[in-house]
Scaffold this active site. Structure first.
Site, PDB file in Angstrom:
ATOM      1  N   ASN A  45       0.640  -1.117   0.151  1.00 20.55           N
ATOM      2  CA  ASN A  45      -0.276  -0.052  -0.059  1.00 20.55           C
ATOM      3  C   ASN A  45       0.930   1.174   0.043  1.00 20.55           C
ATOM      4  O   ASN A  45       1.950   1.362   0.328  1.00 20.55           O
ATOM      5  CB  ASN A  45      -1.079   0.083   1.139  1.00 20.55           C
ATOM      6  N   GLU A  47       0.202   5.246   0.827  1.00 20.73           N
ATOM      7  CA  GLU A  47      -0.678   5.910   1.092  1.00 20.73           C
ATOM      8  C   GLU A  47      -0.415   7.604   0.525  1.00 20.73           C
ATOM      9  O   GLU A  47       0.731   7.651   0.215  1.00 20.73           O
ATOM     10  CB  GLU A  47      -0.911   6.164   2.648  1.00 20.73           C
ATOM     11  N   ASN A  48      -1.105   8.397   1.072  1.00 24.05           N
ATOM     12  CA  ASN A  48      -1.069   9.977   0.207  1.00 24.05           C
ATOM     13  C   ASN A  48      -1.624  10.784   1.607  1.00 24.05           C
ATOM     14  O   ASN A  48      -2.875  10.424   2.004  1.00 24.05           O
ATOM     15  CB  ASN A  48      -1.521  10.077  -1.117  1.00 24.05           C
ATOM     16  N   LEU A  49      -1.260  11.915   1.640  1.00 23.76           N
ATOM     17  CA  LEU A  49      -1.782  13.189   2.499  1.00 23.76           C
ATOM     18  C   LEU A  49      -3.197  13.257   1.820  1.00 23.76           C
ATOM     19  O   LEU A  49      -4.077  13.424   2.875  1.00 23.76           O
ATOM     20  CB  LEU A  49      -1.011  14.362   2.284  1.00 23.76           C
ATOM     21  N   TYR A  51      -6.185  11.653   1.097  1.00 19.68           N
ATOM     22  CA  TYR A  51      -6.302  10.164   1.460  1.00 19.68           C
ATOM     23  C   TYR A  51      -6.709   9.439  -0.028  1.00 19.68           C
ATOM     24  O   TYR A  51      -6.561   8.060  -0.384  1.00 19.68           O
ATOM     25  CB  TYR A  51      -7.493  10.087   2.219  1.00 19.68           C
ATOM     26  N   CYS A  56      -3.931   0.573  -2.820  1.00 22.66           N
ATOM     27  CA  CYS A  56      -3.776  -0.408  -2.100  1.00 22.66           C
ATOM     28  C   CYS A  56      -2.766  -1.540  -2.402  1.00 22.66           C
ATOM     29  O   CYS A  56      -2.351  -1.457  -3.783  1.00 22.66           O
ATOM     30  CB  CYS A  56      -5.095  -1.296  -1.857  1.00 22.66           C
ATOM     31  N   GLU A  58      -2.896  -4.725  -3.153  1.00 19.88           N
ATOM     32  CA  GLU A  58      -3.174  -5.487  -4.468  1.00 19.88           C
ATOM     33  C   GLU A  58      -3.460  -4.685  -5.816  1.00 19.88           C
ATOM     34  O   GLU A  58      -2.712  -5.144  -6.832  1.00 19.88           O
ATOM     35  CB  GLU A  58      -4.823  -5.897  -4.301  1.00 19.88           C
TER      36      GLU A  58
END
Ligand SMILES: [Zn+2]
Length: 137
Positions: A45, A47-49, A51, A56, A58
């Protein structure tokens, strides 16, 4: 599926989980996709600020594989930091379904215990039916 293959997928999913970029959720996920010609693509995964821009594990794996020319998958192993089974989220279920009724191999954060099921068991009536017809080669 042979136990050695399952263990290889598990090892690779756990290894890539270490690369997860999850400063917001602190929830690391690793995935390993097996192609019909025996290749394994992994993803974690990211992530980013903002959201909604997060990806993910997968879907990271799917994007890596497709961009490298692979689009025929047989299985997807998923592992995470959860002490319970990790299931793909709704977005990932739809993304995986685009490429067929894969075998899902779910794990817990530790150990070699797996739960094996078809994607269609948790994503029935998939929108992917027509897409699968279009993608047949
Ligand atoms: Zn997901």
């Amino acid at each position: 599926m042979e136990k050695a293959t399952v263990l290889e997928l598990l090892q690779k999913a756990r290894a890539v989980r270490e690369n997860a970029y999850a400063p917001y959720s602190k929830f690391r996920v690793g995935a390993a996709l097996l192609t019909s010609d025996g290749k394994i693509f992994t993803g974690c995964n990211v992530e980013n600020l903002a959201y909604g821009s997060a990806t993910c594990a997968e879907r990271t794996g799917i994007c890596k594989a497709v961009s490298e020319g692979s689009r025929h998958f047989t299985a997807c192993m998923i592992t995470s930091d959860l002490e319970d089974w990790i299931y793909p989220c709704g977005n990932c279920r739809q993304t995986l379904a685009e490429f067929g009724d894969l075998t899902l191999i779910l794990t817990k954060n530790e150990g070699e215990e797996t739960k094996i099921m078809k994607l269609s068991e948790i994503h029935g009536g998939s929108f992917a039916t027509m897409n699968n017809l279009l993608n047949k080669e």
